[in-house]
Scaffold this motif. Structure first.
Motif, PDB file in Angstrom:
ATOM      1  N   VAL A 201       0.875  -1.178   0.000  1.00 28.36           N
ATOM      2  CA  VAL A 201       0.000   0.000   0.000  1.00 28.36           C
ATOM      3  C   VAL A 201       0.913   1.229   0.000  1.00 28.36           C
ATOM      4  O   VAL A 201       1.712   1.413   0.928  1.00 28.36           O
ATOM      5  CB  VAL A 201      -0.916   0.022   1.249  1.00 28.36           C
ATOM      6  N   CYS A 202       0.812   2.029  -1.052  1.00 24.22           N
ATOM      7  CA  CYS A 202       1.628   3.256  -1.133  1.00 24.22           C
ATOM      8  C   CYS A 202       0.715   4.453  -0.879  1.00 24.22           C
ATOM      9  O   CYS A 202      -0.369   4.541  -1.461  1.00 24.22           O
ATOM     10  CB  CYS A 202       2.255   3.414  -2.514  1.00 24.22           C
ATOM     11  N   LYS A 203       1.165   5.347  -0.016  1.00 28.65           N
ATOM     12  CA  LYS A 203       0.394   6.567   0.242  1.00 28.65           C
ATOM     13  C   LYS A 203       0.998   7.664  -0.625  1.00 28.65           C
ATOM     14  O   LYS A 203       2.197   7.945  -0.498  1.00 28.65           O
ATOM     15  CB  LYS A 203       0.533   6.917   1.729  1.00 28.65           C
ATOM     16  N   ASP A 204       0.210   8.253  -1.518  1.00 31.38           N
ATOM     17  CA  ASP A 204       0.801   9.261  -2.398  1.00 31.38           C
ATOM     18  C   ASP A 204       0.965  10.605  -1.677  1.00 31.38           C
ATOM     19  O   ASP A 204       0.577  10.741  -0.510  1.00 31.38           O
ATOM     20  CB  ASP A 204       0.040   9.375  -3.723  1.00 31.38           C
ATOM     21  N   MET A 208      -3.340   9.883  -0.373  1.00 31.89           N
ATOM     22  CA  MET A 208      -4.254   8.862  -0.900  1.00 31.89           C
ATOM     23  C   MET A 208      -3.548   7.501  -0.970  1.00 31.89           C
ATOM     24  O   MET A 208      -2.467   7.409  -1.545  1.00 31.89           O
ATOM     25  CB  MET A 208      -4.645   9.334  -2.308  1.00 31.89           C
ATOM     26  N   HIS A 210      -2.773   3.721  -2.377  1.00 25.80           N
ATOM     27  CA  HIS A 210      -2.935   2.895  -3.578  1.00 25.80           C
ATOM     28  C   HIS A 210      -2.364   1.528  -3.248  1.00 25.80           C
ATOM     29  O   HIS A 210      -1.262   1.440  -2.710  1.00 25.80           O
ATOM     30  CB  HIS A 210      -2.166   3.493  -4.760  1.00 25.80           C
ATOM     31  N   SER A 211      -3.105   0.474  -3.586  1.00 26.98           N
ATOM     32  CA  SER A 211      -2.698  -0.859  -3.157  1.00 26.98           C
ATOM     33  C   SER A 211      -2.507  -1.793  -4.350  1.00 26.98           C
ATOM     34  O   SER A 211      -3.259  -1.725  -5.316  1.00 26.98           O
ATOM     35  CB  SER A 211      -3.797  -1.356  -2.215  1.00 26.98           C
ATOM     36  N   ARG A 212      -1.489  -2.661  -4.280  1.00 24.84           N
ATOM     37  CA  ARG A 212      -1.339  -3.696  -5.309  1.00 24.84           C
ATOM     38  C   ARG A 212      -0.969  -5.017  -4.648  1.00 24.84           C
ATOM     39  O   ARG A 212      -0.272  -5.046  -3.626  1.00 24.84           O
ATOM     40  CB  ARG A 212      -0.300  -3.301  -6.364  1.00 24.84           C
TER      41      ARG A 212
END
Ligand code: SAH
Length: 226
Positions: A201-204, A208, A210-212
């Motif tokens: 999960v990256c927090k921009d 926000m 974003h998960s992969r």
């Protein structure tokens, strides 16, 4: 990190590192990681895994497999430790939170790479044993706390990176909240005692997430509450 950390059978460790590198190449299409960085390889090479496994399992300390550590918990498979560390990518200025100290092995690998590691474990005897092992190895940039890690560690937040080493039914919101913008959370997500998905999960920069999904894995469950 002191040279005193380098001990044990060098050839066994080299062999384990080769197995980890092979597994990294084999899973590259799924993980997006075709090779481990030199920094992560060096950290794996210097942390003596045999100091983190129960004495009955000593002969298997440098086999690429998870091992029981008591209380129904396990020390993670070295390849998974390597992959999660590579995905987290801590640098020498990173402040990192780990949830699920367990044996303290992953903690030690992170401590070698990051500026400061905060680690939360819900089972007091495991937390105490891990603390003793890390102290005996001269690792001083780790703070261990006995608590429910699904709540993160509010007083020490925000973190550059968060690593969870137990499987969550869903990503705990407190962990996403305690991540800095630009930070990463590595977490296995899925039902207990089944195959789960390792997620990044990256927090921009605007906050926000974003998960992969990266790889199918099996972890012991993350148990909310203490
Ligand atoms: N990284 C560890 C893996 C330990 S297994 C190692 O390599 O040794 C996962 C750990 O997560 C167990 O020790 C378990 O007690 C712990 N755990 C489970 N739920 C937790 C929670 N809610 N908060 C903190 N730790 C938790």
């Amino acid at each position: 990190m002191s040279d005193g950390l380098v001990e044990g059978d060098e050839s066994l460790r080299r062999c384990l590192l080769e197995q980890i590198n092979t597994e990294t190449r084999k899973t590259a299409a799924l993980t997006g990681c075709s090779a481990l960085s030199e920094r992560v390889q060096r950290a794996l090479a210097v942390v003596p895994r045999h100091r983190f496994v129960p004495s009955v399992w000593l002969e298997r300390a440098y086999v690429d497999a998870p091992l029981p550590i008591g209380h129904g918990q396990t020390i993670s498979q070295p390849f998974i430790v390597a992959l999660m560390t590579e995905l987290l990518a801590p640098d020498s200025e990173s402040v990192v939170l780990e949830v699920g100290t367990g044996s303290g092995y992953q903690t030690a690998v992170l401590a070698h790479l990051a500026q400061q590691v905060y680690s939360v474990e819900r089972i007091p005897v495991l937390a105490e044993a891990a603390e003793r092992r890390l102290r005996a190895l001269g690792i001083s940039n780790v703070d261990i706390h006995t608590a429910d890690g699904t709540q993160g560690w509010e007083e020490k937040a925000p973190f550059d990176g968060i690593m969870v080493t137990a499987a969550a039914g869903e990503v705990p919101p407190a962990l996403v909240q305690q991540l800095k913008p630009g930070g990463r959370l590595i977490i296995p997500v899925g039902p207990p005692h089944h195959s789960q998905e390792l997620r990044v999960v990256c927090k921009d920069s605007s906050g926000m997430p974003h998960s992969r999904g990266v790889l199918s894995v099996i972890f012991v469950p993350l148990i909310p509450g203490c």
